[in-house]
Design a protein around this motif. Structure first.
Motif, PDB file in Angstrom:
ATOM      1  N   CYS A  80      -5.782  -0.606  -8.347  1.00 11.57           N
ATOM      2  CA  CYS A  80      -5.566  -1.976  -8.835  1.00 11.57           C
ATOM      3  C   CYS A  80      -6.127  -2.141 -10.251  1.00 11.57           C
ATOM      4  N   THR A  81      -5.414  -2.897 -11.089  1.00 21.64           N
ATOM      5  CA  THR A  81      -5.865  -3.079 -12.477  1.00 21.64           C
ATOM      6  C   THR A  81      -5.928  -4.533 -12.915  1.00 21.64           C
ATOM      7  N   THR A  82      -5.365  -5.477 -12.169  1.00 19.09           N
ATOM      8  CA  THR A  82      -5.379  -6.880 -12.578  1.00 19.09           C
ATOM      9  C   THR A  82      -5.718  -7.767 -11.387  1.00 19.09           C
ATOM     10  N   MET A  83      -6.163  -8.985 -11.687  1.00 20.16           N
ATOM     11  CA  MET A  83      -6.463  -9.938 -10.615  1.00 20.16           C
ATOM     12  C   MET A  83      -5.195 -10.348  -9.880  1.00 20.16           C
ATOM     13  N   LEU A  84      -4.073 -10.384 -10.555  1.00 22.58           N
ATOM     14  CA  LEU A  84      -2.815 -10.735  -9.885  1.00 22.58           C
ATOM     15  C   LEU A  84      -2.490  -9.687  -8.828  1.00 22.58           C
ATOM     16  N   GLN A  85      -2.624  -8.421  -9.194  1.00 22.01           N
ATOM     17  CA  GLN A  85      -2.384  -7.364  -8.216  1.00 22.01           C
ATOM     18  C   GLN A  85      -3.399  -7.440  -7.081  1.00 22.01           C
ATOM     19  N   LEU A  86      -4.665  -7.723  -7.436  1.00 26.29           N
ATOM     20  CA  LEU A  86      -5.715  -7.826  -6.421  1.00 26.29           C
ATOM     21  C   LEU A  86      -5.372  -8.900  -5.393  1.00 26.29           C
ATOM     22  N   LYS A  87      -4.915 -10.044  -5.872  1.00 21.55           N
ATOM     23  CA  LYS A  87      -4.599 -11.144  -4.952  1.00 21.55           C
ATOM     24  C   LYS A  87      -3.389 -10.802  -4.072  1.00 21.55           C
ATOM     25  N   GLN A  88      -2.454 -10.055  -4.614  1.00 23.93           N
ATOM     26  CA  GLN A  88      -1.307  -9.624  -3.815  1.00 23.93           C
ATOM     27  C   GLN A  88      -1.760  -8.658  -2.712  1.00 23.93           C
ATOM     28  N   ILE A  89      -2.631  -7.718  -3.085  1.00 23.89           N
ATOM     29  CA  ILE A  89      -3.152  -6.777  -2.090  1.00 23.89           C
ATOM     30  C   ILE A  89      -3.983  -7.524  -1.049  1.00 23.89           C
ATOM     31  N   GLN A  90      -4.786  -8.480  -1.540  1.00 24.28           N
ATOM     32  CA  GLN A  90      -5.638  -9.244  -0.632  1.00 24.28           C
ATOM     33  C   GLN A  90      -4.796 -10.066   0.351  1.00 24.28           C
ATOM     34  N   ALA A  91      -3.687 -10.588  -0.138  1.00 26.69           N
ATOM     35  CA  ALA A  91      -2.799 -11.354   0.750  1.00 26.69           C
ATOM     36  C   ALA A  91      -2.293 -10.471   1.895  1.00 26.69           C
ATOM     37  N   HIS A  92      -1.932  -9.249   1.552  1.00 28.63           N
ATOM     38  CA  HIS A  92      -1.465  -8.328   2.591  1.00 28.63           C
ATOM     39  C   HIS A  92      -2.607  -7.975   3.546  1.00 28.63           C
ATOM     40  N   MET A  93      -3.802  -7.727   3.002  1.00 23.39           N
ATOM     41  CA  MET A  93      -4.958  -7.434   3.847  1.00 23.39           C
ATOM     42  C   MET A  93      -5.256  -8.589   4.812  1.00 23.39           C
ATOM     43  N   THR A  94      -5.092  -9.813   4.321  1.00 22.99           N
ATOM     44  CA  THR A  94      -5.357 -10.994   5.152  1.00 22.99           C
ATOM     45  C   THR A  94      -4.360 -11.081   6.302  1.00 22.99           C
ATOM     46  N   ARG A  95      -3.091 -10.830   5.973  1.00 26.40           N
ATOM     47  CA  ARG A  95      -2.054 -10.913   7.012  1.00 26.40           C
ATOM     48  C   ARG A  95      -2.237  -9.841   8.075  1.00 26.40           C
ATOM     49  N   THR A  96      -2.719  -8.679   7.696  1.00 23.71           N
ATOM     50  CA  THR A  96      -2.878  -7.562   8.641  1.00 23.71           C
ATOM     51  C   THR A  96      -4.293  -7.489   9.222  1.00 23.71           C
TER      52      THR A  96
END
Length: 677
Positions: free
Chosen positions: A64-80
């Motif tokens: 990961c290199t940006t906060m936007l990418q981080l939030k997208q990854i975090q969204a997936h982590m939250t759902r799973t």
């Protein structure tokens, strides 16, 4: 745990990204898609870990290199529900707190929602706030760990000490030291290295050395931290002694050690030691990185060995902007301005430090016009000058009397708060305004400067002296002494100059005697020249001549010149001839000396002596240097010689001058009706 959810305003795009990510994860690959751009970027926020990561989501998280990418990854982590596990949430926290593109406030909110943060997470927050230059909050996390009896490891103390390095006092660091001792970490090598670095960084070199000496185990970091501490605080002798001790130990220096040692050689000006370090690096195959090569380059330049510096530069396979700037600075420092400018113009990339090196070179080598031209170019290309740039430019303004540019700099950069004013910059403005004839503006800057140093007082005293305000200069000197400042040699040059311009003979004598008697300052040739000038201006030529012959050192051109000028003022041909011949021994090519002596003889109708002086000039091939004047018009400087017709508008210039001359004659011939009535 209640995991932190991303902002709702991005929910649609995040959901789409999460669905896309889910399909990518299913394939266990990073095929082109929303995250394809991050696969080739090496993240800088990751700590080395022995954990083998196989989960596809976490693999993407590591890139990961940006906060936007981080939030997208975090969204997936939250759902799973992956984020409910310790390791995944710690990686999200680490990115937010430590990555260059992270968000420390986001990290803090996330941390507050973790039910039982582990030691790694606490350490991450301390480290993150240190990186964000908010040490007070970082240190508050450490204190909270202590209050809540959270288990600490060696990194907890190291990161807490890093936070303490940013404080104004060492009290917080000493409290950490107490905790280290209390919890039994004082024998840990990493922690002891952190203590050495902390005390050295804060200037407590005795404490740092005490921790160093008591360390029964030392590695390259221990030695390098102590050596670097000495270097940073200008203790080059101690740094080199410690390095010699290191060579006798079983610890091998590394690249960072050698950079510190080369810096010590630069500070000390020890070329012999510097060359031996160069040979050591070659023999021991120390990693010859770009940083180390630049340190080597800088050492040779600062030790005055430009030939060796050029050899190092030419052998460098890779050069950066600092490599080029070091060479520019080196040639400029030693007056080789043509070579400095050649390097400057050839630079593939320039930063403000590069421009500053060239501007400083021109300013400090009596080429103020070139300095100001370059400054205008710097502004023209959109770069923002730093404090040192403005100091050099203001010096050039003072040399040229360019008051308009000096005022513009004051208004544009200081009044409009583009640059934070400092004591150094205030001193430069005082000097510039005084030299440009605006002594009131200089006094205003001086009075507004809350934190003054000795240079501030010296600049203002010299300014008052050069403008003939002798009383103000001497009052300011007394005020300076009452404020607890100890005068130096430069202070007394200003004080004696004030006495000279004010004709204060007895006062000047007393100040001259008090230099050694009251302040332990031995008068230099400059001080003697001031007193000789003082005696000469009031006609005490015999006393001035007696002083110049009894000086404990060889009299300078300034001293004999002051006496010769006094002879011209008071018509003393004999002493004038003695002074002139002494001056000609020192500088036989100076046409002004011949002219001054000829004028003295002519004034006393000593025509034979006048012919003798002119004959000497012819025999020695000395030609009179024509008088010239300099004028600034809209940022351009124009120099005019006597009867100069080279300027393209010379006819118009002379026409206007003639008109002004005629008008002045007319005004002189008109009677003053008020007086006549």
């Amino acid at each position: 745990m209640k995991p932190l959810l991303p902002s709702s305003q991005n929910s649609i795009s995040l959901l789409l990204s999460a669905l896309t990510l889910r399909s990518q994860l299913h394939l266990h690959s990073l095929s082109p898609g929303p995250f394809s751009s991050i696969s080739t970027n090496k993240a800088k926020w990751k700590s080395t870990t022995n954990v083998i990561i196989t989960n596809p989501t976490l693999l993407i998280m590591e890139s990961c290199t940006t906060m936007l990418q981080l939030k997208q990854i975090q969204a997936h982590m939250t759902r799973t529900a992956l984020i409910t596990h310790t390791f995944p949430v710690s990686r999200v926290l680490a990115f937010c707190a430590l990555a260059d593109s992270g968000d420390i406030q986001y990290a803090r909110v996330l941390f507050s929602q973790i039910e039982r943060p582990n030691t790694y997470m606490w350490n991450t927050m301390i480290r993150g706030y240190c990186k964000a230059k908010i040490p007070t909050i970082g240190f508050s996390f450490f204190r909270q760990m202590a209050r809540e009896c959270v288990e600490m490891d060696r990194r907890s103390f190291v990161f807490a000490l890093k936070a303490c390095e940013q404080f104004c006092t060492v009290l917080e660091g000493e409290s950490v030291h107490c905790w280290i001792w209390k919890m039994g970490f004082d024998s840990d090598l990493v922690v002891r290295n952190g203590l050495v670095h902390f005390y050295a960084e804060c200037g407590c070199l005795n404490f740092a050395r005490e921790v160093f000496d008591r360390s029964f185990e030392r590695d390259v970091v221990t030695w390098t931290s102590m050596i670097d501490g000495y270097v940073v605080h200008n203790c080059s002798e101690e740094a080199l002694k410690l390095f010699n001790s290191m060579l006798m130990s079983d610890v091998e220096p590394n690249e960072v050690t050698m950079i510190a040692v080369l810096s010590a050689c630069s500070l000390k000006g020890d070329l012999t030691m510097g060359k031996s370090i160069h040979e050591y690096i070659k023999k021991r195959n120390v990693n010859y990185s770009l940083n180390l090569q630049n340190a080597m380059l800088d050492m040779y330049v600062k030790c005055g060995c430009l030939v060796a510096a050029r050899e190092v530069f030419d052998d460098m396979k890779i050069r950066d902007v600092f490599s080029w700037t070091i060479m520019v600075n080196g040639y400029a420092k030693f007056g080789e301005l043509d070579l400095a400018r050649k390097f400057f113009d050839a630079m593939p990339e320039k930063n403000v430090v590069s421009w500053n090196a060239m501007i400083a070179g021109y300013s400090q080598n009596n080429q103020p016009e070139e300095a100001l031209k370059l400054f205008r170019n710097l502004v023209g290309v959109g770069l923002h000058p730093i404090e040192n740039t403005l100091v050099c430019v203001l010096s050039a303004c003072g040399q040229l009397g360019s008051l308009d540019l000096g005022r513009w700099i004051h208004h544009f950069y200081i009044n409009q708060k583009r640059i934070q004013p400092s004591v150094i910059l205030a001193n430069a403005f005082i000097d510039m305004y005084a030299k440009c004839g605006s002594i009131d503006a200089a006094a205003m800057i001086f009075n507004e400067t809350v934190e003054r140093d000795l240079v501030s007082w010296n600049s203002m005293i010299a300014g008052y002296a050069s403008h003939g305000h002798a009383t103000k200069a001497l009052v300011l000197f007394d005020e300076m002494i009452n404020m607890g400042f100890k005068p130096d040699e430069i202070t007394f040059v200003g004080v004696l100059s004030a006495c000279c311009h004010g004709g204060l003979v007895s006062v000047g004598r007393e100040y001259f005697k008090s230099m050694n008697r009251n302040f332990g300052i031995e008068p230099t040739v400059e001080h003697y020249a001031c007193v000789i000038d003082l005696f000469g201006r009031v006609g005490l030529l015999e006393e001035a001549y007696e002083l110049i012959t009894k000086m404990p050192m060889e009299a300078s051109v300034a001293a004999w010149g002051a006496l010769l000028n006094a002879c011209r003022m008071h018509g003393n041909v004999e002493v004038g001839k003695l002074s002139a011949f002494k001056l000609l021994d020192l500088d036989p090519e100076d046409s002004g000396i011949y002219s001054l002596l000829a004028n003295i003889c002519a004034h006393e109708r000593r025509w034979g002596d006048v012919r003798m002086v002119r004959s000497m000039m012819r025999e020695r091939g000395v030609k009179k240097t024509p008088g010239s004047s300099l004028i600034e018009v809209e940022g351009e400087f124009y120099e005019f010689l006597v009867a100069d017709g080279s300027h393209p508008q010379s006819e118009d210039i002379y026409r206007v001058l003639n008109e002004i001359f005629l008008l002045s004659k007319v005004e002189d011939s008109v009677p003053d009706t008020k007086l006549s009535s």
